[in-house]
Scaffold this active site. Structure first.
Site, PDB file in Angstrom:
ATOM      1  N   ARG A 182       0.847  -1.190   0.000  1.00 48.46           N
ATOM      2  CA  ARG A 182       0.000   0.000   0.000  1.00 48.46           C
ATOM      3  C   ARG A 182       0.885   1.244   0.000  1.00 48.46           C
ATOM      4  NH1 ARG A 182      -1.806   1.884   4.554  1.00 48.46           N
ATOM      5  NH2 ARG A 182      -2.438  -0.115   5.427  1.00 48.46           N
ATOM      6  N   TYR A 230     -15.863  17.559 -15.665  1.00 49.58           N
ATOM      7  CA  TYR A 230     -16.137  16.130 -15.773  1.00 49.58           C
ATOM      8  C   TYR A 230     -17.226  15.778 -14.747  1.00 49.58           C
ATOM      9  CZ  TYR A 230     -15.635  11.120 -15.297  1.00 49.58           C
ATOM     10  OH  TYR A 230     -15.900   9.780 -15.224  1.00 49.58           O
ATOM     11  N   ASP A 256      -6.626  19.243 -14.327  1.00 53.52           N
ATOM     12  CA  ASP A 256      -6.982  17.907 -14.794  1.00 53.52           C
ATOM     13  C   ASP A 256      -6.619  17.865 -16.274  1.00 53.52           C
ATOM     14  OD1 ASP A 256      -8.204  15.661 -15.869  1.00 53.52           O
ATOM     15  OD2 ASP A 256      -9.886  15.715 -14.471  1.00 53.52           O
ATOM     16  N   LYS A 294      -8.041   6.954 -19.615  1.00 54.04           N
ATOM     17  CA  LYS A 294      -8.300   7.538 -20.933  1.00 54.04           C
ATOM     18  C   LYS A 294      -7.076   7.394 -21.848  1.00 54.04           C
ATOM     19  CE  LYS A 294     -12.010   8.440 -18.680  1.00 54.04           C
ATOM     20  NZ  LYS A 294     -12.322   9.709 -18.030  1.00 54.04           N
TER      21      LYS A 294
HETATM   22  C1  LIG Z   1     -12.643  10.019 -16.680  1.00 57.71           C
HETATM   23  C2  LIG Z   1     -12.232  11.282 -16.108  1.00 57.71           C
HETATM   24  C3  LIG Z   1     -12.001  11.422 -14.730  1.00 57.71           C
HETATM   25  C4  LIG Z   1     -12.224  10.282 -13.760  1.00 57.71           C
HETATM   26  O1  LIG Z   1     -11.349   9.229 -13.981  1.00 57.71           O
HETATM   27  P1  LIG Z   1     -11.710   7.690 -13.653  1.00 57.71           P
HETATM   28  O2  LIG Z   1     -10.470   6.980 -14.080  1.00 57.71           O
HETATM   29  O3  LIG Z   1     -12.917   7.337 -14.487  1.00 57.71           O
HETATM   30  O4  LIG Z   1     -11.993   7.588 -12.220  1.00 57.71           O
HETATM   31  C5  LIG Z   1     -11.574  12.638 -14.268  1.00 57.71           C
HETATM   32  N1  LIG Z   1     -11.399  13.681 -15.098  1.00 57.71           N
HETATM   33  C6  LIG Z   1     -11.628  13.591 -16.420  1.00 57.71           C
HETATM   34  C7  LIG Z   1     -11.407  14.787 -17.286  1.00 57.71           C
HETATM   35  C8  LIG Z   1     -12.051  12.399 -16.970  1.00 57.71           C
HETATM   36  O5  LIG Z   1     -12.281  12.319 -18.285  1.00 57.71           O
END
Ligand SMILES: *Cc1c(COP(=O)(O)O)cnc(C)c1O
Length: 406
Positions: free
Chosen positions: A70, A122, A195, A220
């Site tokens: 962890r 998001y 982000d 992604k």
């Molecule tokens: C998908 C996404 C998230 C969240 O990520 P997960 O891996 O689905 O938890 C956060 N920010 C953006 C811009 C995203 O496209």
């Protein structure tokens, strides 16, 4: 027929000096392709080994840095140092999902804190902030961050703890000027969080623009194959990195060794995947822009796109996500039902082209009035363009648009 690259005419063969000096600092594409190479000192494995272990045997008095997975795991270390290097940051941290990364990041906030956030956020982050973290006494204020003056005006007389930026936003592709927002944040000792899921370090490096923390949903583009869920944080300075590392190990939402390995494997082809997806997205956006039945097209690569000058001052390319509106009178479900190549599915950034209906899918948790106010209308469609052949993608999209008016 391809006959190979032409060779220079006959002449003396040169042994040295053809390719220039070997550089000290490798190019980004080289670093990406070679993530993890050299990590295994013992056997020289090119692919990072999967250390599928919870614990580590100790010799008295010896510390190899690993106690309990962890806290730290070698496969995760390889990934975390790779993302830190790509973002040119001090510390990388890997989590079980993008939301787990954002959760751990939110542990930086204290009751009474005020955080400014992109309004076209998001949906999952919005849901987490509103439904979970807000009740701990943290206030999230959603604003159009493309309007820097508006943000400055709002900040007057208040104490802001952080600005949380998405740029381009998704689905409306609004552009925020990171440098200017960082400068505003600094006037109040607030931190800037970006982000950067849609751009990846290949297109944009927020830490180099002054941000303090970068967030990725590695699910992604970084993973790229729709086969894993993961999240990453990178900090600009080591001290903040250490604080976030503490939260990572204390809260425990870590990425497991197998997913770390799978993510590294996916990341190695990021440069070629993204280049192809982006080329496809540019062609599709230009095509949609000229198509009947289509209203607004949102894509930073289109000449008239609001803020595209700002975007290209901080990013290397338009990315491969675009949105468009079907014109009045269209029967929207027919669009999704008629597609044969592009798959209706949530998510973005994979090799397969995907489409979503933000109003009922990714942004369903945003109250309708608020959703419409920011421009996520009922006939808005988002496409995450993949790496398939355009000769399949464009006719498929055309056909589905036509079906909406049939
Ligand atoms: C998908 C996404 C998230 C969240 O990520 P997960 O891996 O689905 O938890 C956060 N920010 C953006 C811009 C995203 O496209």
């Amino acid at each position: 027929m391809w006959r190979g690259r032409e060779c220079p005419p006959d002449g003396p063969r040169i042994l040295h000096g053809i390719g220039g000096e070997v550089k000290k600092e490798k190019a980004l594409h080289t670093k990406i392709a070679q993530i993890g190479v050299g990590f295994d000192h013992r056997f020289g494995a090119i692919s990072v080994p999967i250390y599928q272990t919870a614990i580590y045997k100790k010799k008295f008095g010896e510390n190899l840095g690993y106690d309990y997975s962890r806290s730290e795991n070698p496969t995760r270390t390889a990934l975390e140092s790779a993302i830190a290097e790509l973002e040119e940051g001090a510390r990388g941290l890997a989590f079980s999902s993008g939301m787990a990364a954002i959760t751990s990041l939110s542990f930086l906030f204290e009751p009474g804190d005020l955080v400014i956030v992109s309004d076209d956020l998001y949906g999952g982050t919005y849901r987490f902030f509103q439904e979970i973290i807000r009740k701990y006494g943290i206030t999230f204020h959603y604003m159009d961050l493309s309007d820097v003056e508006g943000v400055e005006e709002f900040m007057k007389g208040k104490k802001v703890r952080a600005i949380f930026i998405e740029t381009p936003t998704n689905p409306l592709m609004k552009i925020a000027d990171i440098r200017r927002l960082v400068a505003l944040a600094k006037t109040q000792d607030a931190i800037t969080i970006v982000d950067s899921t849609l751009t990846t370090p290949l297109l944009m490096k927020p830490l180099q623009l002054g941000a303090d923390v970068v967030v990725h949903s590695a699910t992604k583009y970084l993973g790229g194959h729709n086969d894993l869920i993961g999240g990453l944080l990178v900090t600009a300075d080591a001290e903040l990195g250490e604080r976030l590392y503490f939260k990572q190990k204390a809260a425990g939402a870590i990425m497991g060794p197998f997913d770390c390995w799978l993510l590294i494997r996916g990341m190695k082809t990021l440069a070629v995947r993204l280049a192809k997806a982006q080329e496809n997205a540019e062609a599709i956006a230009a095509h949609l822009y000229r198509s009947g039945g289509v209203g607004k097209v949102y894509f930073p690569g289109l000449p008239g796109h609001p803020g595209n000058d700002v975007h290209f001052s901080q990013a290397e390319g338009p990315g491969a996500v675009l949105s468009f509106e079907l014109q009045e009178g269209s029967i929207l479900p027919h669009f999704f039902d008629s597609l044969k190549v592009v798959n209706p599915a949530e998510s973005l950034g994979g090799v397969e082209s995907l489409t979503t209906h933000p109003a009922t899918m990714t942004h369903a948790d945003i109250p309708e009035g608020e959703r419409l106010r920011i421009g996520i209308t009922d006939n808005l469609v988002r496409i995450s363009v993949g790496i398939e052949d355009l000769s399949d993608l464009i006719p498929d999209i055309d056909n589905a648009i036509r079906a909406c008016f049939g």
